[in-house]
Design a protein around this motif. Structure first.
Motif: not given
Length: 249
Positions: A18-37
């Motif tokens: 769960e921690l790894e997912l949260s950290l990756l979400r933060s990184r992708l959001d910071a770069e404005d990269i479109p994604y979904t889980v």
């Protein structure tokens, strides 16, 4: 940041915690990269062993932002790894050293101190579909394992663009395989046998780097061979593999 609708998505990575997912979400959001889980909320309820199609979650990224997302992922994974020197070299306290000297001088024997375990790097991968060349490129890193390769195989077969016989380039230039056991190789081959109809008789190119082609070929001389019309070849560089894939004969 959610991915825009109607844009093709490609699997980027399956977080292990769960921690790894949260950290990756933060990184992708910071770069404005479109994604979904995928399987996001249900997967959060069952955080134990990751089981495909049950509680395993995948980060899917819009194709237009895939190169940027892969760069973010590689940087993230590199920051999680410990330096290899701390894994391979034992460390001893001053008391361990003093006790060893006293045992040798006064008693004539010594008891070796326990060494820290050597940990293999987790195998990770990304999968990209090249629309122009109509092929998949799987990029790996870490240590070669049966679990990692079968997970990668499942990911490829679940891609919406996948069809039996599609060509794949496996970029293993950052993959360690020198200590892979024969049993691991046989498990990888068993996956191929069990999914032969889905895989088809296409082409698979393995890119391993200039100085490792012979070592890769020697590795796969071990174990039980696969009888198949699926064509494989090993290359030092990516452009060589792409040229071979493009050949129709």
């Amino acid at each position: 940041m959610s991915a825009p609708q109607r844009e093709l998505l490609t699997a980027l990575y399956s977080p292990h915690t769960e921690l790894e997912l949260s950290l990756l979400r933060s990184r992708l959001d910071a770069e404005d990269i479109p994604y979904t889980v995928t399987n996001d909320h249900f997967g959060s309820l069952y955080i134990g062993v990751q089981i495909e199609s049950f509680n395993r979650r995948w980060i899917l990224v819009a194709d237009s932002a895939l190169p940027q997302a892969q760069a973010v992922l590689h940087d993230f994974l590199a920051r999680q790894k410990q330096p290899t020197s701390t894994l391979s070299q034992p460390t001893y306290s001053w008391w361990d050293k003093l006790r060893t000297i006293l045992e040798v001088v006064l008693l004539g024997w010594m008891v070796p101190r326990r060494r820290p375990p050597v940990s293999a790097e987790l195998m990770t991968y990304t999968v990209q579909f090249d629309h122009q060349q109509h092929l998949f490129i799987a990029t790996t890193s870490g240590s070669l394992t049966a679990q990692g390769m079968t997970d990668l195989g499942q990911t490829l077969l679940q891609q919406p663009q996948w069809q039996p016989g599609m060509p794949v380039i496996f970029d293993h230039r950052h993959l360690t395989f020198i200590s892979t056991a024969v049993e691991e190789l046989d498990e990888i081959r068993d996956f191929h046998r069990n999914h032969q109809d889905q895989i088809g008789n296409g082409k698979s190119a393995f890119v391993v780097g200039a100085d490792r082609v012979d070592a890769w070929l020697e590795l796969w001389q071990q174990g039980n061979k696969i009888l198949s019309d699926h064509r494989t070849a090993v290359f030092a560089e990516l452009d060589e593999a792409q040229d071979w894939i493009r050949q129709t004969a």
